[in-house]
Write a protein that holds these residues in place. Structure first.
Motif, mmCIF file in Angstrom:
data_model
loop_
_atom_site.group_PDB
_atom_site.id
_atom_site.type_symbol
_atom_site.label_atom_id
_atom_site.label_comp_id
_atom_site.label_asym_id
_atom_site.label_seq_id
_atom_site.Cartn_x
_atom_site.Cartn_y
_atom_site.Cartn_z
ATOM 1 N N SER A 67 -16.646 40.824 -22.040
ATOM 2 C CA SER A 67 -18.088 40.904 -21.796
ATOM 3 C C SER A 67 -18.436 41.770 -20.600
ATOM 4 O O SER A 67 -19.519 42.339 -20.549
ATOM 5 N N GLY A 68 -17.552 41.844 -19.611
ATOM 6 C CA GLY A 68 -17.795 42.673 -18.438
ATOM 7 C C GLY A 68 -18.677 42.039 -17.385
ATOM 8 O O GLY A 68 -18.846 42.585 -16.299
ATOM 9 N N HIS A 69 -19.273 40.909 -17.705
ATOM 10 C CA HIS A 69 -20.122 40.210 -16.733
ATOM 11 C C HIS A 69 -20.169 38.728 -17.084
ATOM 12 O O HIS A 69 -19.902 38.344 -18.218
ATOM 13 N N LEU A 70 -20.521 37.929 -16.093
ATOM 14 C CA LEU A 70 -20.610 36.490 -16.307
ATOM 15 C C LEU A 70 -21.924 36.174 -17.000
ATOM 16 O O LEU A 70 -23.004 36.457 -16.467
ATOM 17 N N PRO A 71 -21.863 35.597 -18.209
ATOM 18 C CA PRO A 71 -23.091 35.290 -18.937
ATOM 19 C C PRO A 71 -23.836 34.107 -18.319
ATOM 20 O O PRO A 71 -23.270 33.340 -17.544
ATOM 21 N N ASP A 72 -25.085 33.976 -18.649
ATOM 22 C CA ASP A 72 -25.917 32.881 -18.139
ATOM 23 C C ASP A 72 -25.607 31.596 -18.894
ATOM 24 O O ASP A 72 -26.351 31.187 -19.773
ATOM 25 N N GLY A 73 -24.475 30.981 -18.551
ATOM 26 C CA GLY A 73 -24.156 29.679 -19.094
ATOM 27 C C GLY A 73 -23.495 29.648 -20.457
ATOM 28 O O GLY A 73 -22.730 28.750 -20.732
ATOM 29 N N GLU A 74 -23.769 30.592 -21.319
ATOM 30 C CA GLU A 74 -23.226 30.549 -22.675
ATOM 31 C C GLU A 74 -21.738 30.832 -22.702
ATOM 32 O O GLU A 74 -21.267 31.803 -22.128
ATOM 33 N N GLY A 75 -20.996 29.962 -23.370
ATOM 34 C CA GLY A 75 -19.579 30.194 -23.555
ATOM 35 C C GLY A 75 -18.721 29.957 -22.327
ATOM 36 O O GLY A 75 -17.527 30.194 -22.362
ATOM 37 N N VAL A 76 -19.302 29.514 -21.242
ATOM 38 C CA VAL A 76 -18.558 29.273 -20.012
ATOM 39 C C VAL A 76 -18.453 27.768 -19.797
ATOM 40 O O VAL A 76 -19.423 27.038 -19.957
ATOM 41 N N VAL A 77 -17.261 27.309 -19.431
ATOM 42 C CA VAL A 77 -17.044 25.902 -19.122
ATOM 43 C C VAL A 77 -17.018 25.773 -17.600
ATOM 44 O O VAL A 77 -16.303 26.516 -16.924
ATOM 45 N N HIS A 78 -17.821 24.861 -17.069
ATOM 46 C CA HIS A 78 -17.896 24.691 -15.616
ATOM 47 C C HIS A 78 -17.143 23.453 -15.171
ATOM 48 O O HIS A 78 -17.181 22.412 -15.823
ATOM 49 N N GLY A 79 -16.471 23.606 -14.040
ATOM 50 C CA GLY A 79 -15.753 22.500 -13.435
ATOM 51 C C GLY A 79 -16.533 21.924 -12.258
ATOM 52 O O GLY A 79 -17.646 22.343 -11.959
ATOM 53 N N ARG A 80 -15.892 20.996 -11.585
ATOM 54 C CA ARG A 80 -16.497 20.268 -10.468
ATOM 55 C C ARG A 80 -16.220 21.010 -9.159
ATOM 56 O O ARG A 80 -15.090 21.388 -8.868
ATOM 57 N N ASN A 81 -17.275 21.180 -8.362
ATOM 58 C CA ASN A 81 -17.107 21.774 -7.039
ATOM 59 C C ASN A 81 -16.971 20.648 -6.010
ATOM 60 O O ASN A 81 -17.063 19.470 -6.345
ATOM 61 N N ASP A 82 -16.755 21.013 -4.760
ATOM 62 C CA ASP A 82 -16.558 19.994 -3.728
ATOM 63 C C ASP A 82 -17.849 19.337 -3.243
ATOM 64 O O ASP A 82 -17.799 18.413 -2.430
ATOM 65 N N PHE A 83 -18.995 19.763 -3.768
ATOM 66 C CA PHE A 83 -20.247 19.037 -3.527
ATOM 67 C C PHE A 83 -20.317 17.826 -4.465
ATOM 68 O O PHE A 83 -21.200 16.991 -4.341
ATOM 69 N N GLY A 84 -19.394 17.799 -5.456
ATOM 70 C CA GLY A 84 -19.401 16.732 -6.452
ATOM 71 C C GLY A 84 -20.230 17.080 -7.666
ATOM 72 O O GLY A 84 -20.440 16.240 -8.546
ATOM 73 N N ASP A 85 -20.697 18.326 -7.745
ATOM 74 C CA ASP A 85 -21.517 18.791 -8.858
ATOM 75 C C ASP A 85 -20.672 19.610 -9.824
ATOM 76 O O ASP A 85 -19.604 20.102 -9.475
ATOM 77 N N THR A 86 -21.194 19.801 -11.020
ATOM 78 C CA THR A 86 -20.574 20.698 -11.980
ATOM 79 C C THR A 86 -21.337 22.012 -11.940
ATOM 80 O O THR A 86 -22.561 22.024 -11.987
ATOM 81 N N GLY A 87 -20.616 23.120 -11.824
ATOM 82 C CA GLY A 87 -21.241 24.436 -11.761
ATOM 83 C C GLY A 87 -21.211 25.017 -10.364
ATOM 84 O O GLY A 87 -20.431 24.598 -9.507
ATOM 85 N N TYR A 88 -22.076 25.977 -10.154
ATOM 86 C CA TYR A 88 -22.127 26.719 -8.900
ATOM 87 C C TYR A 88 -22.783 25.905 -7.794
ATOM 88 O O TYR A 88 -23.819 25.271 -8.008
ATOM 89 N N GLY A 89 -22.178 25.951 -6.620
ATOM 90 C CA GLY A 89 -22.758 25.389 -5.403
ATOM 91 C C GLY A 89 -22.668 26.459 -4.337
ATOM 92 O O GLY A 89 -21.578 26.815 -3.889
ATOM 93 N N GLY A 90 -23.787 27.022 -3.961
ATOM 94 C CA GLY A 90 -23.805 28.165 -3.052
ATOM 95 C C GLY A 90 -23.351 27.853 -1.640
ATOM 96 O O GLY A 90 -23.164 26.696 -1.258
ATOM 97 N N PRO A 91 -23.173 28.908 -0.852
ATOM 98 C CA PRO A 91 -22.771 28.753 0.542
ATOM 99 C C PRO A 91 -23.705 27.821 1.307
ATOM 100 O O PRO A 91 -24.920 27.873 1.141
ATOM 101 N N ALA A 92 -23.096 26.973 2.136
ATOM 102 C CA ALA A 92 -23.855 26.019 2.951
ATOM 103 C C ALA A 92 -23.065 25.668 4.212
ATOM 104 O O ALA A 92 -22.794 24.510 4.474
ATOM 105 N N PRO A 93 -22.689 26.683 5.001
ATOM 106 C CA PRO A 93 -21.892 26.371 6.191
ATOM 107 C C PRO A 93 -22.725 25.627 7.233
ATOM 108 O O PRO A 93 -23.955 25.735 7.237
ATOM 109 N N PRO A 94 -22.073 24.868 8.097
ATOM 110 C CA PRO A 94 -22.820 24.183 9.149
ATOM 111 C C PRO A 94 -23.521 25.202 10.056
ATOM 112 O O PRO A 94 -22.946 26.246 10.357
ATOM 113 N N PRO A 95 -24.750 24.908 10.481
ATOM 114 C CA PRO A 95 -25.435 25.825 11.399
ATOM 115 C C PRO A 95 -24.609 26.044 12.662
ATOM 116 O O PRO A 95 -24.018 25.098 13.202
#
Length: 144
Positions: A67-95
């Protein structure tokens, strides 16, 4: 294999919309140079600069290598991140903790991954052990 994003250059700042404290939208990812024997792509995004040790922000597999690019959700299986969520969890470093690196690592594997949605990064790494044909990394920087 090469991994790029139109949202930021390798080694540059990740824009605010892709951070957890703003819109938490995953960055657009593009790849090229995938070897012909790759049947699936696997993505793991981690912050090796987190105060408690490496922190997983995104785990995904089942990505079509052609495909050459990451599609918007279709055909992609998401795992668990360390926030405890499934999918993307963006940067959130301590201030005030300084700049953190966010390493988006794309692995091309020669056999399909057979994991249930929600699996973690360690499970995914075990599933692809000895199956990786090629790897590409894109690193973004973010600090608050």
């Amino acid at each position: 294999m090469d991994l790029t994003s139109p949202d930021f250059e390798d080694g540059e700042r990740i824009p605010d919309p892709h951070t957890r404290h703003h819109r938490n939208e995953p960055p657009e990812l593009h790849w090229s140079g995938v070897p012909s024997d790759v049947v699936e792509l696997v993505l793991i995004c981690e912050d090796p600069d987190a105060p408690s040790g490496t922190f997983v922000h995104w785990v995904a597999w089942g990505i079509d290598p052609r495909s050459g690019h990451l599609p918007d959700g279709e055909g992609v299986v998401h795992g668990r991140n360390d926030f405890g969520d499934t999918g993307y969890g963006g940067p959130a470093p301590p201030p005030g903790h300084g700049p953190h690196r966010y390493e988006f690592v794309l692995h091309g594997v020669r056999e399909p991954v057979r994991l249930e949605p929600g699996a973690g990064a360690d499970e995914l790494r075990a599933a692809i052990d000895d199956r990786v044909v090629a790897t590409a990394t894109l690193t973004g920087i973010y600090e608050r």
